[in-house]
Design an enzyme around this catalytic site. Structure first.
Site, PDB file in Angstrom:
ATOM      1  N   GLU A  67      46.648  -3.440   4.286  1.00 40.24           N
ATOM      2  CA  GLU A  67      45.264  -3.934   4.303  1.00 40.24           C
ATOM      3  C   GLU A  67      44.601  -3.717   5.662  1.00 40.24           C
ATOM      4  O   GLU A  67      43.392  -3.478   5.743  1.00 40.24           O
ATOM      5  CB  GLU A  67      45.236  -5.423   3.924  1.00 40.24           C
ATOM      6  CG  GLU A  67      45.467  -5.708   2.456  1.00 40.24           C
ATOM      7  CD  GLU A  67      46.925  -5.600   2.036  1.00 40.24           C
ATOM      8  OE1 GLU A  67      47.197  -5.589   0.819  1.00 40.24           O
ATOM      9  OE2 GLU A  67      47.793  -5.530   2.940  1.00 40.24           O
ATOM     10  N   HIS A 136      48.325 -16.512  -3.400  1.00 38.37           N
ATOM     11  CA  HIS A 136      47.461 -15.666  -4.219  1.00 38.37           C
ATOM     12  C   HIS A 136      46.324 -16.481  -4.847  1.00 38.37           C
ATOM     13  O   HIS A 136      45.793 -16.095  -5.890  1.00 38.37           O
ATOM     14  CB  HIS A 136      48.259 -14.983  -5.345  1.00 38.37           C
ATOM     15  CG  HIS A 136      49.302 -14.031  -4.864  1.00 38.37           C
ATOM     16  ND1 HIS A 136      50.495 -14.440  -4.334  1.00 38.37           N
ATOM     17  CD2 HIS A 136      49.321 -12.671  -4.837  1.00 38.37           C
ATOM     18  CE1 HIS A 136      51.230 -13.388  -3.998  1.00 38.37           C
ATOM     19  NE2 HIS A 136      50.526 -12.295  -4.294  1.00 38.37           N
TER      20      HIS A 136
END
Length: 330
Positions: A67, A136
């Site tokens: 990322e 998450h």
């Protein structure tokens, strides 16, 4: 608004966002799209389905599982004159990408004296409600609001998911576009064609006289449910900011001139949260409009549990919003 009046059709969020991406890429060759599994696979959420086949591997491509590299490449591409769009698979993974976003992308336009624009859009699903546990399921919008130079959009309807993404891609600043994954199966009627929902323009989802509720993303839907349950007893006005920065304070103040009461609802933690900042701005610009102290209903000061019952306990439910409204009005 759509380019012309057309018949309505049912659409889900991912298809709406895919349409916005397709239209943006068709209109501007500088729009590029990349991220993990974005290419032939079409993205883990099917966000980019069919786009690589249509626009080629130069404009729609996969990246390594990094990322930080994705965000750095996005900022560099924007500085070089492209209009990049990236997908971060979960907003939780933004922790790995914060340096190129916060220390580079958000600052370069100012630090360069306007020599560089940063027309980049970061798409990331957020929120709890899907039992994916603490790593998450986060709602991190307050982090991005605390970073000058970033714009933050959080749509709640299918119409806005398409219109706000179109506006984000056309903007010359970095935009965090956060959609709630619990709305994945939401289906609403929208027109054919393309449209823009301007950044910084709130929507009054329900008109009322007794209390103003400001709620966005998934919490807008829960606030609407709570208001429906109180129908006939309490007249609730619901305002959906749609973008948190820029924030449409004027629409909130107009509502408070009628109601005099403010409740802010969000999923992210109350501590140092969006609600506190909205209350600060309202008190600074319209303190005289308030009949009583504003209140905030938000997430508990806890990581998101995996268990459904525990997950429900730490994020606002319809019953929590209804109880808060009743306590303020009755």
């Amino acid at each position: 608004m759509p380019t012309e009046a057309t018949a309505l059709r049912k659409l889900k969020p991912i298809v709406a966002m895919n349409e916005a991406l397709n239209a943006a890429m068709a209109a501007d060759d500088d729009v590029v799209l990349f991220g993990e599994d974005i290419g032939a696979y079409g993205g883990v959420w099917a966000l980019s389905k069919g786009l690589q086949k249509k626009y080629g591997e130069i404009r729609v491509f996969d990246t390594p599982l990094s990322e930080c590299a994705i965000m750095g490449a996005c900022a560099g591409a924007a500085m070089a004159g492209l209009r990049p769009v990236i997908e971060i698979m979960y907003v939780d993974f933004m922790t790995i990408a914060m340096d190129p976003l916060v220390n580079q992308a958000s600052k370069i336009r100012l630090m360069s004296g306007g020599a560089f624009d940063l027309p980049m859009t970061i798409i990331a699903p957020c929120g709890a409600g899907t039992c994916e546990a603490a790593q998450h399921s986060n709602s991190l919008e307050a982090w991005f609001l605390n970073t000058p130079g970033l714009k933050v959009a959080m749509p709640s309807t299918v119409y806005d998911m398409k219109g706000l993404l179109t506006a984000a891609i056309r903007d010359n600043n970095p935009v965090m576009y956060l959609w709630h994954k619990a709305l994945y199966d939401l289906e609403e009627e929208v027109p054919e064609g393309d449209w823009i929902v301007p950044l910084g323009e709130a929507a009054v989802r329900r008109e009322g006289e007794d209390i103003t509720v400001v709620a966005y993303s998934l919490m807008m839907h829960r606030a609407m449910e709570a208001a429906a349950e109180l129908d006939g007893r309490v007249s609730v006005e619901i305002i959906d900011p749609r973008t948190l920065h820029p924030f449409d304070l004027d629409t909130v103040l107009r509502s408070l001139r009628k109601t005099g009461r403010l409740l802010v609802v969000h999923e992210s933690p109350v501590r140092c949260g969006v609600g506190g900042d909205i209350v600060r701005r309202v008190c600074g610009a319209g303190f005289e409009l308030l009949r009583q102290a504003p209140q905030v209903v938000g997430g508990k000061d806890s990581p998101i549990p995996f268990s459904k019952s525990l997950e429900d306990a730490v994020i606002p439910q319809v019953s929590d919003i209804r109880a808060a409204i009743e306590a303020m009005v009755e």
